[in-house]
Design an enzyme around this catalytic site. Structure first.
Site, mmCIF file in Angstrom:
data_model
loop_
_atom_site.group_PDB
_atom_site.id
_atom_site.type_symbol
_atom_site.label_atom_id
_atom_site.label_comp_id
_atom_site.label_asym_id
_atom_site.label_seq_id
_atom_site.Cartn_x
_atom_site.Cartn_y
_atom_site.Cartn_z
ATOM 1 N N GLU A 297 7.870 0.875 5.013
ATOM 2 C CA GLU A 297 7.401 -0.206 5.876
ATOM 3 C C GLU A 297 7.591 -1.525 5.139
ATOM 4 O O GLU A 297 7.390 -1.602 3.921
ATOM 5 C CB GLU A 297 5.897 0.005 6.171
ATOM 6 N N HIS B 27 3.940 7.059 3.929
ATOM 7 C CA HIS B 27 4.895 5.969 3.732
ATOM 8 C C HIS B 27 4.440 5.034 2.626
ATOM 9 O O HIS B 27 3.305 5.121 2.148
ATOM 10 C CB HIS B 27 5.134 5.180 5.046
ATOM 11 N N HIS C 114 0.835 -1.216 0.000
ATOM 12 C CA HIS C 114 0.000 0.000 0.000
ATOM 13 C C HIS C 114 0.859 1.251 0.000
ATOM 14 O O HIS C 114 2.043 1.207 0.319
ATOM 15 C CB HIS C 114 -0.959 0.027 1.200
#
Lengths: 134, 134
Positions: free
Chosen positions: A130, A79, A7
């Site tokens: 991430e 992010h 994502h």
């Protein structure tokens, strides 16, 4: 090592305005808002055919995205998240190469119930990154 | 209206360091660098299973990403690009809803040889947003 882009997370001052933009103006499919209290955010998933956008609204002053929104009051990309098969192997490889893992370096259970780590933006092209074990 | 996430563009001070991070540290497949002179960038495509990351290095002082890198010297996420079926229909819908299209509002031929428009970050959650007709 990294696999799919899981994502892109976009911080927004309110999910209502984020959904108006992504669900309304851009005509994408948006989930109902979900509170992820332990991560200090409310989230809406924007479902695209190949990945998703996560719209994040802070819950409380200590939310990890509260400071980001102070600097970026209309919101912004917070992010990106890539999938890995083995979060411990990934972390150990990255640390061995001198990359900085945020926090205490131990994987945490992320907003999707899976182990995640966050990597220092300065070591990753100025991008908070991430990794999520899938 | 929007379809797939076509790419996430990350501006980097040098493609060499960007490829060291994405191809080396993160172990992703990277293309050879390509100059896209008319857009003022050199680009490397990071190929992920479901989408791609585009690493952008400026060519010249007038490059559209030169100012971004002055503010973000280690790099950062520059824009996201979503696919649409009909760029003119998309633009007209967005303009009718009050969203700002950058430049003169006419689609340009983008780095992939396809028509693109860029949308004002303030109207799209603080995110520079490209639409590409595929």
């Amino acid at each position: 090592m990294i696999g799919r882009l899981n994502h892109v997370a976009i911080a927004v001052p309110s999910l209502e305005s984020g959904v108006a933009t992504y669900g309304g103006t851009l005509g994408a499919k948006c989930s109902e808002p979900q509170e992820v209290t332990e991560h200090g955010v409310k989230v809406v998933f924007v479902e695209l055919p190949n990945t998703k956008i996560e719209l994040l609204e802070p819950i409380g002053e200590n939310s990890p995205i509260a400071k980001f929104l102070e600097k970026n009051p209309v919101g912004g990309i917070h992010h990106v998240c890539y999938e890995v098969d083995d979060i411990i192997a990934a972390r150990d490889k990255l640390k061995a190469e001198g990359a900085r893992v945020l926090g205490d370096g131990e994987p945490k259970i992320g907003a999707h119930g899976k182990p995640v780590i966050f990597l220092h933006p300065k070591d990753f092209c100025g991008t908070l990154t991430e990794l999520e074990q899938v």
